[in-house]
Design a protein around this motif. Structure first.
Motif, mmCIF file in Angstrom:
data_model
loop_
_atom_site.group_PDB
_atom_site.id
_atom_site.type_symbol
_atom_site.label_atom_id
_atom_site.label_comp_id
_atom_site.label_asym_id
_atom_site.label_seq_id
_atom_site.Cartn_x
_atom_site.Cartn_y
_atom_site.Cartn_z
ATOM 1 N N UNK A 1 -0.040 23.417 18.951
ATOM 2 C CA UNK A 1 -1.175 24.010 18.239
ATOM 3 C C UNK A 1 -0.699 24.926 17.124
ATOM 4 N N UNK A 2 0.405 25.619 17.349
ATOM 5 C CA UNK A 2 0.953 26.502 16.339
ATOM 6 C C UNK A 2 1.671 25.745 15.238
ATOM 7 N N UNK A 3 2.185 24.567 15.558
ATOM 8 C CA UNK A 3 2.923 23.769 14.575
ATOM 9 C C UNK A 3 1.999 22.878 13.755
ATOM 10 N N UNK A 4 0.939 22.361 14.392
ATOM 11 C CA UNK A 4 0.069 21.391 13.726
ATOM 12 C C UNK A 4 -1.385 21.839 13.614
ATOM 13 N N UNK A 5 -1.750 22.881 14.338
ATOM 14 C CA UNK A 5 -3.150 23.300 14.389
ATOM 15 C C UNK A 5 -3.881 22.621 15.528
ATOM 16 N N UNK A 6 -4.977 23.223 15.967
ATOM 17 C CA UNK A 6 -5.764 22.654 17.062
ATOM 18 C C UNK A 6 -7.209 23.093 16.925
ATOM 19 N N UNK A 7 -8.104 22.124 16.773
ATOM 20 C CA UNK A 7 -9.526 22.419 16.615
ATOM 21 C C UNK A 7 -10.053 23.174 17.833
ATOM 22 N N UNK A 8 -10.759 24.266 17.592
ATOM 23 C CA UNK A 8 -11.298 25.079 18.683
ATOM 24 C C UNK A 8 -10.330 26.101 19.207
ATOM 25 N N UNK A 9 -9.141 26.176 18.603
ATOM 26 C CA UNK A 9 -8.125 27.129 19.060
ATOM 27 C C UNK A 9 -7.488 27.863 17.878
ATOM 28 N N UNK A 10 -8.328 28.355 16.971
ATOM 29 C CA UNK A 10 -7.805 29.020 15.785
ATOM 30 C C UNK A 10 -6.995 30.255 16.099
ATOM 31 N N UNK B 1 -5.416 30.958 19.001
ATOM 32 C CA UNK B 1 -4.209 30.505 19.703
ATOM 33 C C UNK B 1 -3.230 29.856 18.726
ATOM 34 N N UNK B 2 -3.737 29.016 17.827
ATOM 35 C CA UNK B 2 -2.884 28.354 16.847
ATOM 36 C C UNK B 2 -2.200 29.371 15.940
ATOM 37 N N UNK B 3 -2.949 30.383 15.509
ATOM 38 C CA UNK B 3 -2.382 31.410 14.643
ATOM 39 C C UNK B 3 -1.295 32.201 15.361
ATOM 40 N N UNK B 4 -1.548 32.544 16.615
ATOM 41 C CA UNK B 4 -0.559 33.293 17.384
ATOM 42 C C UNK B 4 0.710 32.480 17.588
ATOM 43 N N UNK B 5 0.556 31.200 17.925
ATOM 44 C CA UNK B 5 1.713 30.353 18.180
ATOM 45 C C UNK B 5 2.498 30.052 16.896
ATOM 46 N N UNK B 6 1.779 29.951 15.761
ATOM 47 C CA UNK B 6 2.463 29.800 14.483
ATOM 48 C C UNK B 6 3.245 31.062 14.158
ATOM 49 N N UNK B 7 2.663 32.214 14.475
ATOM 50 C CA UNK B 7 3.365 33.480 14.278
ATOM 51 C C UNK B 7 4.639 33.558 15.092
ATOM 52 N N UNK B 8 4.592 33.032 16.316
ATOM 53 C CA UNK B 8 5.783 33.023 17.172
ATOM 54 C C UNK B 8 6.878 32.157 16.565
ATOM 55 N N UNK C 1 4.299 12.028 -3.613
ATOM 56 C CA UNK C 1 5.722 11.970 -3.293
ATOM 57 C C UNK C 1 6.041 12.632 -1.955
ATOM 58 N N UNK C 2 5.055 13.262 -1.343
ATOM 59 C CA UNK C 2 5.285 14.054 -0.141
ATOM 60 C C UNK C 2 4.903 13.291 1.124
ATOM 61 N N UNK C 3 5.431 13.761 2.229
ATOM 62 C CA UNK C 3 5.099 13.200 3.537
ATOM 63 C C UNK C 3 3.702 13.663 3.942
ATOM 64 N N UNK C 4 2.894 12.773 4.421
ATOM 65 C CA UNK C 4 1.549 13.135 4.890
ATOM 66 C C UNK C 4 1.639 14.047 6.115
ATOM 67 N N UNK C 5 0.937 15.161 6.125
ATOM 68 C CA UNK C 5 1.012 16.069 7.282
ATOM 69 C C UNK C 5 0.561 15.391 8.569
ATOM 70 N N UNK C 6 1.129 15.847 9.687
ATOM 71 C CA UNK C 6 0.668 15.380 10.991
ATOM 72 C C UNK C 6 -0.784 15.804 11.188
ATOM 73 N N UNK C 7 -1.587 15.016 11.888
ATOM 74 C CA UNK C 7 -2.995 15.392 12.078
ATOM 75 C C UNK C 7 -3.128 16.612 12.989
ATOM 76 N N UNK C 8 -4.142 17.399 12.728
ATOM 77 C CA UNK C 8 -4.464 18.544 13.576
ATOM 78 C C UNK C 8 -4.973 18.035 14.918
ATOM 79 N N UNK C 9 -4.537 18.667 16.000
ATOM 80 C CA UNK C 9 -5.022 18.262 17.323
ATOM 81 C C UNK C 9 -6.534 18.416 17.399
ATOM 82 N N UNK C 10 -7.204 17.377 17.846
ATOM 83 C CA UNK C 10 -8.647 17.434 18.013
ATOM 84 C C UNK C 10 -9.440 17.101 16.772
ATOM 85 N N UNK C 11 -8.742 16.834 15.657
ATOM 86 C CA UNK C 11 -9.457 16.539 14.408
ATOM 87 C C UNK C 11 -9.966 15.109 14.429
#
Length: 304
Positions: A162-171, A173-180, A294-304
């Motif tokens: 969730x912190x690496x890719x994001x997770x719908x309904x867990x903004x 939690x996702x922010x905290x885990x990205x911070x970690x 030219x860039x790699x497409x981002x991984x999908x957000x969990x739950x999107x």
């Protein structure tokens, strides 16, 4: 032959170790020969106090198997509580070698419905709850280094997909885990001089925090076969990261699921365009679209 006592004699703190992944870590470290401080506040999933903690039961399990362990009930998101936690290891076992930051809570809600208290609680427990114990442990190790006793110390943090890719309904939690994740690479760079490595895992396993979100996919097999979502599957990577054998590994993120270990590449500099002067906003559309092509497409957000 593989050495099953890969952490023999090392002193380890595991936060949030009363159940789930933390419990599995504590038991695995003990089986690998470590002396373990089993920390758990004894809280419900939303962070409210619980009448009795599972930490004491984990300590009993370790001692029954011939290992050494002590319980600690401090709140890792409290500055003085985190200080006492580190002191517990030093005073009980004479030192500290490994800190595993694992404690966490969830208060899931869509961002548009998320309350301030729900944001603050999750950020505090996860992000400050990682920083505070790490800060006090690092101070101890820095003092040891300055005294001529160079540590061979380890910090293992717990991020999330969730912190690496994001997770719908867990903004929150996702922010905290990205911070970690960001905290991990910064600490790895700052602490290297003191003999401290800092790494993180993004585990996928059946826990209190995932059972309501992934109930069907994370169910235990009924036929008694390999339980791909068992918390115990995550712990071998953490134990290895806590061992002397991992000394050359720092600032890295590992996704761990079932028997699969994946290195996370993280943010990297990608395609760029340099005009050599300030951009006109109207000119940026074609330039940005070319960069994205030219860039790699981002991984999908969990739950999107």
């Amino acid at each position: 032959m593989t050495d099953n006592k890969i952490c023999d004699g090392r002193v380890v703190i595991v936060t949030g170790a009363g159940q789930g992944i933390g419990r599995a870590h504590a038991l695995a470290f003990a089986a690998a020969g470590a002396k373990v401080v089993v920390n758990d506040l004894g809280a419900e999933l939303d962070g409210t106090p619980k009448p009795d903690s599972g930490a004491a039961k984990v300590v009993e399990e370790i001692r029954a198997a011939g290992g050494e362990a002590v319980v600690n009930g401090d709140d890792v998101s409290d500055w003085e509580g985190a200080r006492r936690l580190v002191a517990t290891a030093i005073e009980t076992f004479g030192g500290l070698d490994v800190l595993v930051n694992n404690a966490g809570i969830v208060r899931d809600r869509m961002l548009v419905n998320l309350g301030e208290d729900e944001w603050d609680a999750v950020i505090k427990v996860h992000l400050k709850g990682h920083f505070a114990p790490m800060r006090h442990a690092a101070e101890y190790w820095r003092n040891e280094s300055k005294a001529g006793r160079q540590p061979d110390a380890r910090v293992i943090n717990t991020s999330s997909g969730a912190g690496l890719l994001g997770s719908v309904g867990q903004g929150n939690y996702s922010a905290a885990k990205a911070g970690i994740a960001g905290l991990t690479i910064t600490a790895a760079a700052e602490f290297a001089r003191y003999g401290i490595t800092v790494n993180a895992i993004a585990p996928a396993a059946r826990t209190r925090m995932t059972e309501t979100v992934f109930a069907e996919t994370m169910a235990a097999p009924e036929d008694g076969g390999f339980d791909a979502m068992a918390p115990e599957n995550v712990s071998p990577v953490v134990v290895w990261l806590g061992s002397a054998d991992s000394a050359a590994v720092t600032g890295r993120m590992f996704e761990v699921e079932a028997g699969k270990v994946t290195i996370v590449d993280g943010h990297r500099h990608g395609a760029s365009v340099d005009r050599g002067a300030r951009w006109n906003p109207a000119d940026l559309g074609p330039a940005v679209r070319d960069l994205l092509a030219k860039s790699v497409t981002p991984e999908p957000v969990y739950g999107a």
